[in-house]
Design an enzyme around this catalytic site. Sequence first.
Site, PDB file in Angstrom:
ATOM      1  CG  ASP A   1      -1.824   1.168   1.333  1.00 21.59           C
ATOM      2  OD1 ASP A   1      -1.741   2.067   0.478  1.00 21.59           O
ATOM      3  OD2 ASP A   1      -2.632   1.206   2.285  1.00 21.59           O
TER       4      ASP A   1
ATOM      5  CB  ALA B   1      -3.394   5.402  -9.899  1.00 23.82           C
TER       6      ALA B   1
ATOM      7  CB  THR C   1      -8.226   5.018 -11.955  1.00 21.99           C
ATOM      8  OG1 THR C   1      -8.796   3.740 -11.650  1.00 21.99           O
ATOM      9  CG2 THR C   1      -6.711   4.913 -11.954  1.00 21.99           C
TER      10      THR C   1
ATOM     11  CG  ASP D   1      -6.140  11.923 -20.641  1.00 16.85           C
ATOM     12  OD1 ASP D   1      -6.124  11.226 -19.607  1.00 16.85           O
ATOM     13  OD2 ASP D   1      -7.091  11.886 -21.454  1.00 16.85           O
TER      14      ASP D   1
ATOM     15  CE1 TYR E   1      -7.108   9.434 -11.703  1.00 17.73           C
ATOM     16  CE2 TYR E   1      -7.557  10.639 -13.724  1.00 17.73           C
ATOM     17  CZ  TYR E   1      -6.896   9.627 -13.056  1.00 17.73           C
ATOM     18  OH  TYR E   1      -6.010   8.823 -13.732  1.00 17.73           O
TER      19      TYR E   1
ATOM     20  CE  LYS F   1      -2.365   9.692 -11.923  1.00 22.36           C
ATOM     21  NZ  LYS F   1      -1.683   8.433 -11.514  1.00 22.36           N
TER      22      LYS F   1
ATOM     23  CD1 TRP G   1      -9.030   8.967 -22.610  1.00 22.42           C
ATOM     24  CD2 TRP G   1     -10.061   8.448 -24.525  1.00 22.42           C
ATOM     25  NE1 TRP G   1      -9.836  10.018 -22.952  1.00 22.42           N
ATOM     26  CE2 TRP G   1     -10.478   9.738 -24.110  1.00 22.42           C
ATOM     27  CE3 TRP G   1     -10.567   7.919 -25.707  1.00 22.42           C
ATOM     28  CZ2 TRP G   1     -11.393  10.493 -24.840  1.00 22.42           C
ATOM     29  CZ3 TRP G   1     -11.477   8.681 -26.434  1.00 22.42           C
ATOM     30  CH2 TRP G   1     -11.888   9.960 -26.002  1.00 22.42           C
TER      31      TRP G   1
END
Length: 256
Positions: free
Chosen positions: A38, A62, A64, A104, A127, A131, A152
């Site tokens: 973790d 991550a 997501t 992205d 999100y 990041k 994607w």
Amino acid sequence: MKKVLVTGANGQLGQCLQKIAPSYKELNVIFKSSKELDITDILGIEEAFLKGNFNYCINCAAYTNVEQAEKTPDIAYKVNAEGVKNLANVCKSYNTTLIHISTDYVFDGEKDEPYTIKDVPNPINEYGKSKLLGEKHIQEIMDNYCIIRTSWLYSEFGKNFYTTILMKAKAGENLSVTNEQLGCPTNANNLALYLVEKLIQNNNFGIEHFTDDYSCTWFDFAEKILIEHELEKTVQLRRDKNYRTFARRPVNSVLK
């Protein structure tokens, strides 16, 4: 032989790496799922590195879930920002090069052209903000790192746009998919190959963008999936401009 730690190994990119790693005898790759390691637990990371003597760490761990991140951002920041900060600090202590996977969604989507590594990030959802903060922690803490923004991601593993569209189509469901967002679908298997080659060649560090270099809308991508599996004549695919989402999403997130 280079020793490599892969975190978040049960995600789709981690599974793609697991599939190809045995073919590369130059690498000794240790895979750890998020349950096994973790990244929000710095003592656990310390213990893993103390035993591991890693040359590289590929961080695939991550949070997501874009929609849920908007509702409970603390969880997203704990993993995508604080967890990455933990990993960066430990990697620096053990002189381990960190290769981190970003997104992205650090961009706002207002640009008419593809985003380059020189463009200034400006995320519009939690999100993306979490990041980006993870990226900043790495840059502030480390000298030896590579941040790879991709977009994607899809593969045969887990739940992603590709597997979801295919599952629904095979079940005979009619599909309604937005054509209001533009991006670059990226096969996680291709990214995995790129990462392994990077480890072997030991080159090109800093911030990078990696995609399959083909831009389209989600609708276009769904159409290609149906055609690939010869389902375009049996499933009704409809364009939907009203994409129902809680989180704001960039209209254009094409990466150059």
